[in-house]
Design an enzyme around this catalytic site. Structure first.
Site, mmCIF file in Angstrom:
data_model
loop_
_atom_site.group_PDB
_atom_site.id
_atom_site.type_symbol
_atom_site.label_atom_id
_atom_site.label_comp_id
_atom_site.label_asym_id
_atom_site.label_seq_id
_atom_site.Cartn_x
_atom_site.Cartn_y
_atom_site.Cartn_z
ATOM 1 N N HIS A 1 0.832 -1.211 0.000
ATOM 2 C CA HIS A 1 0.000 0.000 0.000
ATOM 3 C C HIS A 1 0.871 1.267 0.000
ATOM 4 C CE1 HIS A 1 -3.689 2.292 1.209
ATOM 5 N NE2 HIS A 1 -2.776 3.108 1.704
ATOM 6 N N GLU A 2 1.788 1.352 0.956
ATOM 7 C CA GLU A 2 2.601 2.576 1.082
ATOM 8 C C GLU A 2 3.559 2.747 -0.096
ATOM 9 O OE1 GLU A 2 1.618 4.731 3.022
ATOM 10 O OE2 GLU A 2 0.439 3.537 4.431
ATOM 11 N N HIS B 1 1.731 4.410 -2.895
ATOM 12 C CA HIS B 1 1.764 5.874 -2.768
ATOM 13 C C HIS B 1 3.108 6.422 -3.249
ATOM 14 C CE1 HIS B 1 -1.948 6.649 -0.646
ATOM 15 N NE2 HIS B 1 -1.639 5.875 0.374
ATOM 16 N N HIS C 1 3.752 6.156 -6.981
ATOM 17 C CA HIS C 1 2.894 7.167 -7.620
ATOM 18 C C HIS C 1 3.605 8.527 -7.559
ATOM 19 C CE1 HIS C 1 -1.466 9.008 -7.845
ATOM 20 N NE2 HIS C 1 -0.702 9.374 -8.849
#
Length: 597
Positions: free
Chosen positions: A391-392, A395, A398
């Site tokens: 998940h992190e 980020h 991205h």
């Protein structure tokens, strides 16, 4: 008796498991030098006041503002990362406070820019942009400001609103003070019959207990306590809504919803479509309740049975290196380039991996244009920690793509898409884990995990969004809402969403009072839209391979160079249609089929 395992100090953690913050600044002296440079440079911004009508002066201001903002961003990232390594360290507390306090001064120096730009005739600004090719890069940024002209007030009115902004935040502060500091919950018996004081922090564990008596006691203890303060909490929430309605009317918006969505150019039908699509598919959630009731072997399913896992969590111990391998396998469909960036992050010190004494809890991705996209973890050897890594890093990658591709002015991405990349990674990972798992119980556990994620991120958040819409529209029409009215609205929504199998206990009626997001108007729907967009990307990537990956990477590289709806649409996800949410609900139904199969 076994020795209690103590949390390591920061110094006891091996350097290879820590992020490389020294790549921003070698030491505090270097930071202080740049801070002095910032303080010397920033006041120059005010010298452009009254000159923005000339294209050359506007360009010079934009260049200086970028230089100042980039330097401030770099200073802030270093200070907050160092502070989060050990929150008890006064040196870095002071450093963080120093730069954060300076942001207020900086904002004041930049405050003339938007009012002055809006005071210039639009055509005059466009002519200056045509005359000066270097200004063209700022066209979208400037046009975005110009379209807000009908909603920006006179200088005197803006100053007045700024002066009362602290008062307008009072309901949120009162709510936080009451719920975080002053509300105390009863003592309940845990699974071993020990007395334990119920808190907001341990409630999450109790409501998932396999012992039904424990979760019922926790549920009743929590919500009966909230109900004792129902009038205060009702007054607090309705005051917050009235404040937002007042600001939206003052700024000439047709509604509070428009005031929330229009600044990001999100059509109002996106909000309505989200609620309508979920309402049209509530039979899937009703089916989930029915299946859960059956698998838990219950004669009646109550609200306090919702969070208990169908399958007990398997005992697991996953070393970090193993988690990295698992995540890389799950993300393999994103292609070699993406995996190489992921490996670079691991190798180059983006990540602070393990907990230590004083370290900030939780997990996040942080960074700025001139730093690495850092990741804070508190890795605890569980499968959920591997999912958090995915998940992190979603980020951070991205941010990596966006900053590598976009100029500084467009390098940040909008809140509307902020969770899309991280959730795409999570979806790809759990799809991979479900697909490869041979042990039936572990597979059922993983299926239940994804079902719960969709239930809580899509169905639950859309129920929240519908509650917000009803309450704001009532207050806009001048209909007063008491805490009893709020509880009645909440009760009816729970009955509608969870269906005929669910016993909607009276205690749940006050649950609206426990949701802090309601003090950030029309925020929660973005969890559902973000999840739906991520699900669409994951589905297309698994189905169409490289072609879909290229479109997805186009999204990752776009930053805020266009409005979020357009950025997603170009990548193949149209949030103005029901399709992304319908696809998510189809996935929910597939998972239910697996659970029952």
């Amino acid at each position: 008796m076994a020795e209690t395992k103590k949390l390591k100090t920061r110094e006891q953690i091996d350097q290879k498991y820590k992020w490389k913050v020294e790549k921003i600044y070698e030491n505090i002296d270097a930071w202080e030098e740049d801070f002095k440079r910032l303080k010397d440079m920033a006041p120059e911004l005010t010298s452009y006041s009254g000159k923005l009508m000339e294209g050359k002066e506007l360009l010079n201001y934009m260049k200086l503002d970028e230089e100042v903002s980039r330097l401030a961003g770099k200073l802030a990232v270093y200070a907050h990362l160092k502070n989060d390594e050990d929150t008890a360290n006064p040196t870095y507390q002071a450093l963080r406070d120093k730069i954060y306090s300076y942001f207020a001064e900086l904002k004041s120096m930049q405050s003339f820019f938007i009012p002055e730009l809006l005071s210039i005739p639009e055509e005059a600004i466009r002519k200056e942009i045509e005359k000066l090719p270097e200004l063209k890069i700022y066209s979208f940024f400037i046009e975005d400001i110009l379209k807000m002209k009908p909603h920006v007030l006179t200088r005197e009115k803006e100053e007045l609103i700024a002066a009362v902004s602290d008062c307008l935040q009072a309901p949120d502060k009162i709510y936080s003070m009451l719920s975080d500091a002053e509300m105390t919950f009863p003592v309940i018996k845990d699974e071993n019959n020990n007395d334990v004081e119920l808190t907001e922090a341990n409630y999450g564990g109790f409501i998932q207990s396999r012992d039904r008596r424990v979760r019922k006691d926790a549920f009743q203890g929590l919500f009966k306590t909230y109900n004792k303060f129902n009038n205060t909490l009702g007054a607090s929430l309705t005051s917050s809504i009235k404040n937002f309605v007042f600001i939206s009317k003052t700024r000439n918006y047709s509604s509070a919803l428009e005031a929330s969505l229009k600044p990001n150019n999100i059509p109002l039908e996106v909000y309505d479509n989200t609620i309508n699509t979920v309402n049209n598919n509530l039979s899937s959630l009703h089916r989930y309740v029915k299946v859960k009731k059956k698998l838990l072997g219950l004669e009646e399913i109550h609200m306090y049975d919702l969070y208990v896992p169908i399958i007990e969590s398997p005992v697991e111990h996953i070393e970090f290196d193993e988690a990295v391998k698992v995540v890389k396998e799950g993300l393999k469909p994103l292609g070699d380039e993406y995996i190489n960036i992921f490996e670079e992050g691991i190798r180059e010190g983006w990540i602070d991996i393990y907990p230590n004494k004083g370290k900030r809890g939780g997990a996040y991705s942080s960074g700025d244009y001139d730093t690495m996209p850092y990741v804070l973890l508190n890795y605890d050897y569980k499968l959920r920690d591997a999912s958090t890594l995915a998940h992190e890093m979603g980020h951070s990658i991205h941010s990596y793509y966006s900053r590598k591709t976009q100029p500084y002015i467009y390098a940040d991405y909008s809140l509307f898409v902020a969770e899309v990349a991280s959730t795409t990674n999570e979806n790809l990972l759990i799809d991979y884990l479900i697909e490869k798992e041979q042990d039936r119980n572990k597979k059922l556990y993983l299926i239940n995990q994804q079902l719960e994620q969709i239930r809580t991120t899509v169905f639950r958040q859309v129920m929240f969004a519908e509650f917000e819409k009803i309450t704001h529209e009532n207050i806009e029409k001048g209909v007063p809402l008491t805490s009893k009215d709020l509880s009645n609205i909440w009760h009816d929504l729970n009955v509608k969403y969870f269906g005929p199998e669910m016993v909607v206990d009276n205690e749940i009626d006050i649950e609206w009072a426990r949701i802090p997001h309601f003090y950030r108007d029309f925020y929660v729907y973005q969890y559902a839209t973000g999840y739906a967009a991520a699900n669409s990307f994951a589905k297309e990537i698994l189905k169409n391979g490289e072609k879909a990956v290229e479109l997805y990477k186009g999204f990752l590289k776009s930053g805020s160079s266009d409005y979020p709806i357009n950025v997603l649409k170009r990548a193949g996800v149209d949030m103005t249609t029901p399709k992304p949410l319908e696809d998510t609900i189809n996935r929910f139904n597939e998972l239910l089929d697996m659970l029952e199969g």
